[in-house]
Write an enzyme that holds these catalytic residues in place. Structure first.
Site, short mmCIF file in Angstrom:
data_model
loop_
_atom_site.label_atom_id
_atom_site.label_comp_id
_atom_site.label_asym_id
_atom_site.label_seq_id
_atom_site.Cartn_x
_atom_site.Cartn_y
_atom_site.Cartn_z
N GLN A 291 -4.75 -3.77 -1.47
CA GLN A 291 -4.71 -2.42 -0.65
C GLN A 291 -6.00 -1.68 -0.95
O GLN A 291 -6.54 -1.17 0.23
CB GLN A 291 -3.47 -1.42 -0.93
CG GLN A 291 -3.01 -0.62 -0.16
CD GLN A 291 -1.63 0.06 -0.44
OE1 GLN A 291 -1.69 0.68 -1.19
NE2 GLN A 291 -0.69 -0.43 0.33
N PHE A 292 -6.75 -1.52 -1.98
CA PHE A 292 -8.01 -1.09 -2.25
C PHE A 292 -8.52 -1.71 -3.17
O PHE A 292 -8.05 -2.21 -4.49
CB PHE A 292 -7.64 0.38 -2.98
CG PHE A 292 -7.02 1.55 -1.80
CD1 PHE A 292 -7.69 2.12 -0.96
CD2 PHE A 292 -5.69 1.61 -1.69
CE1 PHE A 292 -7.28 3.02 -0.09
CE2 PHE A 292 -5.14 2.43 -0.69
CZ PHE A 292 -5.92 3.10 0.15
N LEU B 11 4.67 -3.73 -6.18
CA LEU B 11 3.41 -3.11 -6.31
C LEU B 11 2.65 -3.72 -7.71
O LEU B 11 3.02 -3.10 -9.01
CB LEU B 11 3.78 -1.63 -6.51
CG LEU B 11 2.70 -0.69 -6.20
CD1 LEU B 11 3.11 0.95 -6.16
CD2 LEU B 11 1.26 -0.74 -7.09
N ALA B 12 2.25 -4.88 -7.53
CA ALA B 12 1.54 -5.67 -8.56
C ALA B 12 0.73 -6.46 -8.35
O ALA B 12 1.07 -7.46 -7.55
CB ALA B 12 2.72 -6.28 -9.43
N GLU B 13 -0.58 -6.13 -8.56
CA GLU B 13 -1.75 -7.09 -8.02
C GLU B 13 -1.93 -8.62 -8.49
O GLU B 13 -2.35 -9.49 -7.67
CB GLU B 13 -3.08 -6.26 -8.07
CG GLU B 13 -3.19 -4.84 -7.15
CD GLU B 13 -2.43 -3.72 -7.69
OE1 GLU B 13 -1.95 -3.61 -8.74
OE2 GLU B 13 -2.23 -2.74 -6.81
N GLU C 105 1.08 -5.27 -0.94
CA GLU C 105 1.53 -4.02 -0.87
C GLU C 105 1.52 -3.34 0.66
O GLU C 105 0.53 -3.07 1.31
CB GLU C 105 1.00 -3.26 -1.84
CG GLU C 105 1.04 -3.59 -3.03
CD GLU C 105 -0.11 -2.99 -4.06
OE1 GLU C 105 -0.63 -2.18 -3.78
OE2 GLU C 105 -0.15 -3.79 -5.06
N HIS D 199 -10.45 5.41 -4.16
CA HIS D 199 -10.35 4.88 -3.09
C HIS D 199 -11.68 4.69 -2.28
O HIS D 199 -11.86 4.37 -1.39
CB HIS D 199 -9.40 5.71 -1.91
CG HIS D 199 -8.03 6.08 -2.60
ND1 HIS D 199 -7.90 7.11 -3.40
CD2 HIS D 199 -6.98 5.36 -2.24
CE1 HIS D 199 -6.72 7.17 -3.85
NE2 HIS D 199 -6.14 6.25 -3.01
N ASP E 160 -10.33 -0.84 -5.56
CA ASP E 160 -10.36 0.15 -6.80
C ASP E 160 -9.13 -0.38 -7.56
O ASP E 160 -8.92 0.02 -8.85
CB ASP E 160 -10.03 1.56 -6.41
CG ASP E 160 -11.18 2.26 -5.40
OD1 ASP E 160 -12.03 2.90 -5.55
OD2 ASP E 160 -11.10 1.76 -4.17
#
Ligand code: TPP
Ligand code: MG
Length: 731
Positions: free
Chosen positions: A483-484, A459-461, A416, A531, A486
């Site tokens: 990205q994080f 936007l999809a891990e 992302e 975060h 979390d």
């Protein structure tokens, strides 16, 4: 099927030529034989299970026509295959022998699917390009997408497929053709998994050569299709995806199925995009031998299905068309029965895996990232040089990515916001500077290396990790970003059950050495809950995954290079607080600097007690160690583990043997944290060396709160470390 013999030509009754979707009469007979083989192999396994010679059975019964047709429309060892457990008939058609299938059922050492590691019908065959399959429903889709992307990448950049010595590329035979198709299948129930939709989305958007096949037998174990699928028909739901060719067919009819697959495959090979074939099939046996469908399906419904049985119907068709007479059918079946008997006898007698062999292939046995091959000295510029300035961890990670992308054209990066600018015309016109990651770690990479090597994902891990897994299986080196930390959880299925397991479950036939970079950690002031989390022990608890957690710029640079060049999947944890910290800056160490895995760093030697830690606790522990030395004359040896799996037990043992007192410290919460394992092992193996109990310093057993007063209280601070050192020294 390679080894089955065709029936004597005399058995092929003579008749007028007719059009059978372009198939010859011999091919029609082959279809029948393959379907018959498939069903009878299921029946044989059911018998073997009852005799306790195998330990599980799940059948492909009722799906045979669709799958033989698919196999005939595709090319083994050319196209790529991500089947699921009902796809016995597909695998037979592609050339997997009945014996090879039964070897998996008995769990034999020679089983080409998994070497006795997976349940029956978990297909995998290196030579045929059938990629190792697993049990979690739906994990195959995104990998198939990644596989298709890799094929496209290699055909656009054929020079990158060349073998190169000195890194993972030495162990990858890359194969691609330019018009290959990636087959991926599932049942109706599995279309409810989110990853199914993520895969359709990406295949559609990128116009990828993927053939999606849904085998709709109207049940997911006992759950009927109208419960899982809105409106009860998946074709109606997917038809809005652009670039697709769609077909909804009677999957119990092999000729209808073959015609549909031919069309779909032609569409894909011509480069138009993906195709979706929805085949209505039946499930004449229960879900598996552990299920009794009479508990949820009445006889009337089951009886109706019998009338649609593809095998009896096609047999009648062959007779009616004068292609085989009754004797011809009889001869064919007798021959098949004899071959199955023979294959079964041989499989039952086949040697099981050697005891102890379970240890093989958790990681690459060819390339050990803990070896001296991954140890090089930094080539710092001379102090007078302009480039000699101290760089942050963020700078040196970015520098490593840049260097490695230059050295290795198989590296692709996505995630992302990792691209500089997806609307690249803005970038080219220099209207914008570009983003390159929310922490700017990938800044400038798209600009320098192009949009087919550095790009944004949806936007999809799961999409990120699943696609990376498929790409790495084909020989690319995806270095992807979460990205994080979390938000890593949507990818958990891929990170736990897929990426780190590809090598072990395929008995080393396949591997997937992708790198997953993850921004992790707290101490941010305002990062609040989502975060700020750590949680590394969840991944060190996953065999097959290397886990790295650097504390300073130089280590981050050298460890990332090792991660990229090695042949194992690596989770590379980057502490956000350390990205731009003054602590641990270093000059650029040159394009070949590597730090081997499993080698701790003695940050500070000492003789009174040892602190074992990593990540952002390193600078905090250092501060505490300096203070206790100053104020109390206690000499602390500080060990930075740098990599958590593998970890440097030798360094720990040597230090504890010297100081006889030890603290294990980390930022993640105390209970069930990474330190629990280290503390337990010290207690077990170094008990006689200890003059005091093993102490742990870690976060409170909660999440990280927003208000700085709470955050400070929750996370371990230098003061907590100082107190623990003091107590331990006093003990
Ligand atoms: C993620 C996941 N959840 C649950 C299961 C247990 N399970 C195995 S098969 C199955 C049903 C699958 O149904 P469908 O996709 O329709 O395929 P079919 O078996 O009918 O061919 C379930 C729930 C699993 N293997 N993986
Ligand atoms: Mg089903």
């Amino acid at each position: 099927m390679a080894t089955t013999k065709t029936p004597p030509k005399a058995a092929v009754a003579q008749a007028q030529p007719r059009e059978y979707e372009g198939l010859t009469r011999q091919q029609l007979i082959d279809i029948y034989r393959l379907m018959y083989f498939s069903r009878k192999l299921d029946d044989r396994e059911i018998l073997l299970k009852r005799q306790q010679k195998i330990f599980f059975q799940i059948s492909g019964a009722g799906h045979e026509a669709l799958l033989v047709a698919a196999g005939m429309a595709l090319r083994p060892s050319y196209d790529w295959f991500y089947p699921y457990y009902r796809d016995r008939a597909l695998c037979l058609t592609l050339g997997m022998t009945p014996y090879e299938q039964l070897l998996e059922a008995v769990g034999a050492a020679e089983d080409p699917n998994s070497g006795g590691r997976q349940m029956p019908s978990h297909w995998g065959h290196k030579k045929l390009n059938i990629v190792t399959q697993s049990s979690p429903t739906g994990t195959q889709f995104l990998q198939a997408v990644g596989c298709a992307e890799a094929g496209r990448y290699f055909s656009r950049h054929p020079e990158t497929a060349e073998k190169v010595n000195g890194d993972y590329r030495q162990f990858k035979d890359v194969m691609f053709h330019g018009d290959e198709v990636v087959f991926v299948s599932c049942g109706d129930g599995t279309t409810s998994e989110g990853e199914f939709w993520e895969a359709l989305n990406s295949a559609s958007n990128l116009k990828l050569p993927v053939l999606f096949v849904v085998e709709d037998n109207e049940y997911a174990i006992s759950v009927p299709v109208e419960v899982g699928t809105a409106g009860g028909n998946i074709s109606k739901l997917v038809k809005g995806f652009p670039n697709f060719h769609f077909a909804e067919i009677d999957g119990t009819d092999p000729l209808v199925s073959y015609a549909a697959f031919k069309k779909a495959v032609d569409y894909i090979r011509a480069g138009n995009g993906p195709a979706f074939v929805h085949g209505h099939v039946i499930r004449p046996y229960s879900h598996s031998l552990s299920d009794d469908e009479k508990l949820y399906r009445p006889d009337t419904e089951r009886q109706q299905e019998v009338e649609r049985d593809p095998i009896t119907r096609f047999q009648l068709f062959l007779v009616r068309e004068g292609i085989l007479d009754e004797k011809g059918i009889d001869d064919l079946e007798k021959e098949a029965d004899a071959e199955i008997q023979d294959a079964s006898d041989r499989a039952v007698a086949a040697a099981p895996p050697e005891p102890g062999s379970y240890k093989d292939f958790v990681y690459s046995s060819d390339l050990d990232p803990a070896s001296s091959a991954f140890q090089t000295e930094p080539q710092h510029p001379a102090p007078s040089d302009k480039g000699a300035a101290e760089k942050t961890m963020a700078d040196l990670i970015n520098a490593c990515l840049k260097d490695e992308m230059k050295r290795d054209p198989r590296i692709v990066m996505f995630g992302e916001d990792v691209a500089d600018c997806s609307r690249e015309e803005y970038l080219k016109a220099k209207q914008v500077k570009g983003k390159g990651g929310v922490f700017k770690l990938t800044a400038g990479l798209q600009y320098e290396y192009g949009s087919d090597r550095v790009f944004n994902s949806p936007l999809a891990e799961a999409n990120i990790v699943g696609r990376a897994t498929g790409m790495a299986t084909r020989g690319l080196k995806p270095v992807v970003e979460i990205q994080f930390f979390d938000y890593i959880w949507p990818a958990m299925q891929q990170l736990r059950n897929e990426l780190p397991l590809i090598r072990w479950r395929s008995n080393n036939a396949f591997s997937s050495p992708a790198v997953v970079r993850v921004a992790i950690g707290g101490y941010l002031t305002g990062g609040s809950i989502y975060h700020s989390q750590c949680g590394e022990s969840i991944f060190t608890h996953t065999p097959g995954m290397r886990v790295v957690f650097p504390s300073n710029a130089l280590d981050a640079n050298g460890l990332l290079r090792t991660a990229i060049r090695c042949d194992d999947p690596v989770m590379f944890l980057e502490h956000k607080r350390l990205y731009r910290e003054t602590f641990g800056r270093a000059p650029y160490p040159g394009p070949d600097y590597m730090v081997p895995f499993g080698k701790a760093k003695i940050v500070r030697p000492g003789h009174d007690l040892t602190v074992i830690t990593y990540g952002a606790v390193v600078p905090r522990a250092l501060q505490a160690a300096q203070r206790i030395e100053r104020e109390n004359s206690v000499s602390v040896e500080l060990i930075d583990l740098r990599t958590l799996s593998p970890y440097d037990w030798e360094a720990i043992a040597t230090s504890v043997t010297k100081t006889n007192r030890v603290i294990v410290a980390h930022e993640d919460m105390l209970s069930w944290g990474y330190g629990a394992e280290i503390a337990a092992r010290i207690a077990d193996e170094l008990f006689d060396e200890l003059d005091a109990p093993v102490k742990r310093v870690a976060a409170k057993d909660t999440f990280v709160a927003y208000q700085p007063i709470l955050e400070d209280e929750i996370l371990p601070q230098a003061e907590d470390l100082y107190q623990a050192m003091f107590q331990l020294a006093e003990y």
